[in-house]
Design a protein around this motif. Structure first.
Motif, short mmCIF file in Angstrom:
data_model
loop_
_atom_site.label_atom_id
_atom_site.label_comp_id
_atom_site.label_asym_id
_atom_site.label_seq_id
_atom_site.Cartn_x
_atom_site.Cartn_y
_atom_site.Cartn_z
N UNK A 185 -2.27 -6.48 8.64
CA UNK A 185 -3.23 -5.87 9.54
C UNK A 185 -2.82 -4.42 9.85
N UNK A 186 -2.46 -4.09 11.08
CA UNK A 186 -2.12 -2.70 11.43
C UNK A 186 -0.62 -2.41 11.34
N UNK A 187 0.19 -3.42 11.08
CA UNK A 187 1.65 -3.24 10.99
C UNK A 187 2.00 -2.87 9.56
N UNK A 188 2.62 -1.70 9.37
CA UNK A 188 2.99 -1.21 8.03
C UNK A 188 4.47 -0.88 8.02
N UNK A 189 5.24 -1.65 7.26
CA UNK A 189 6.69 -1.49 7.23
C UNK A 189 7.08 -0.79 5.93
N UNK A 190 7.78 0.34 6.06
CA UNK A 190 8.24 1.11 4.91
C UNK A 190 8.86 2.41 5.38
N UNK A 191 9.39 3.20 4.44
CA UNK A 191 10.05 4.47 4.76
C UNK A 191 9.29 5.63 4.13
N UNK A 192 9.27 6.76 4.85
CA UNK A 192 8.65 7.97 4.33
C UNK A 192 9.57 8.63 3.32
N UNK A 193 8.99 9.18 2.26
CA UNK A 193 9.75 9.85 1.20
C UNK A 193 9.08 11.20 0.93
N UNK A 194 9.88 12.23 0.79
CA UNK A 194 9.33 13.56 0.52
C UNK A 194 8.88 13.67 -0.93
N UNK A 195 7.89 14.52 -1.16
CA UNK A 195 7.34 14.71 -2.50
C UNK A 195 7.73 16.05 -3.12
N UNK B 125 0.82 -1.20 0.00
CA UNK B 125 0.00 0.00 0.00
C UNK B 125 0.86 1.25 0.00
N UNK B 126 0.17 2.39 -0.06
CA UNK B 126 0.83 3.69 -0.05
C UNK B 126 0.09 4.60 0.92
N UNK B 127 0.84 5.21 1.82
CA UNK B 127 0.29 6.24 2.70
C UNK B 127 0.72 7.59 2.13
N UNK B 128 -0.22 8.53 2.06
CA UNK B 128 0.11 9.89 1.63
C UNK B 128 -0.26 10.84 2.75
N UNK B 129 0.72 11.64 3.18
CA UNK B 129 0.49 12.71 4.14
C UNK B 129 0.38 14.00 3.34
N UNK B 130 -0.85 14.48 3.17
CA UNK B 130 -1.09 15.65 2.32
C UNK B 130 -0.55 16.93 2.95
N UNK B 131 -0.52 17.03 4.25
CA UNK B 131 -0.04 18.25 4.91
C UNK B 131 1.48 18.38 4.84
N UNK B 132 2.20 17.28 5.08
CA UNK B 132 3.66 17.32 5.07
C UNK B 132 4.25 16.98 3.70
N UNK B 133 3.37 16.64 2.73
CA UNK B 133 3.79 16.26 1.37
C UNK B 133 4.83 15.15 1.41
N UNK B 134 4.43 14.02 2.00
CA UNK B 134 5.27 12.84 2.10
C UNK B 134 4.47 11.62 1.68
N UNK B 135 5.18 10.59 1.25
CA UNK B 135 4.54 9.33 0.91
C UNK B 135 5.34 8.18 1.50
N UNK B 136 4.63 7.09 1.77
CA UNK B 136 5.28 5.90 2.33
C UNK B 136 4.72 4.68 1.63
N UNK B 137 5.59 3.96 0.90
CA UNK B 137 5.22 2.66 0.34
C UNK B 137 5.48 1.63 1.42
N UNK B 138 4.52 0.75 1.65
CA UNK B 138 4.67 -0.19 2.74
C UNK B 138 4.22 -1.59 2.33
N UNK B 139 4.66 -2.54 3.12
CA UNK B 139 4.13 -3.89 3.11
C UNK B 139 3.49 -4.07 4.47
N UNK B 140 2.22 -4.42 4.48
CA UNK B 140 1.50 -4.44 5.75
C UNK B 140 0.77 -5.73 6.01
#
Length: 160
Positions: free
Chosen positions: A73-83, A56-71
């Motif tokens: 249930x509630x555990x999401x492993x990945x690194x945040x990347x600036x946009x 999946x992908x998490x997008x933080x619209x306020x901080x303009x960051x994205x995180x590609x993860x492998x998850x």
């Protein structure tokens, strides 16, 4: 605001069938055979991991960051990347195919037509995959919504 765009499962269809079989076998071993409960529990855990692990992908619209993860249930492993290098949103039309072989040499294949929402840099050479859709209307709607929230332009893909 952070939005979670769940994408495809990590394991292909052939492994999902094995995972479901392991889940059912694990439950049956735990319920029916007391001496086989440990084996049943291990089947159950392996089956849960195979069936429910997804990307999946998490997008933080306020901080303009994205995180590609492998998850799982509630555990999401990945690194945040600036946009900061990305300024466009696009919609790609793709034909995806996956295949595998059985031990007897029989080929299994799966074909999908996918509409992928991506973020692009200024040259359109670098893409960040956000989400895949099966129909163009919902993909187009989501791409425009992301473009509006990020203050990006919704453009046609045209690498230069």
């Amino acid at each position: 605001m952070i939005i979670d765009y769940k994408r495809e499962k990590v394991f292909p269809l052939m492994f999902l069938i094995i995972g479901i079989t392991l889940l059912i076998s694990g439950i049956l071993l735990i319920v029916n055979f007391d001496k086989k409960a440990i084996a049943g529990l291990s089947f159950l855990v392996i089956g849960l991991i195979i069936v429910f692990t997804r990307k999946g992908t998490l997008i933080d619209f306020e901080k303009k960051k994205t995180k590609h993860y492998v998850g799982l249930f509630l555990i999401k492993i990945g690194n945040w990347k600036t946009l900061e290098n990305y300024s466009y949103v696009t919609l790609l039309h793709l034909n995806l195919k996956s295949h595998g072989y059985s031990r007897t040499g029989v080929q299994f294949s799966e074909k999908n037509k996918v509409f992928r929402v991506c973020l692009l840099d200024k040259t359109h050479r670098e893409k960040i995959k956000i989400k895949d859709f099966k129909n163009i209307e919902s993909a187009n709607l989501e791409a425009k919504k992301i473009a509006k929230k990020m203050n990006y332009d919704f453009v046609k893909y045209n690498p230069t």
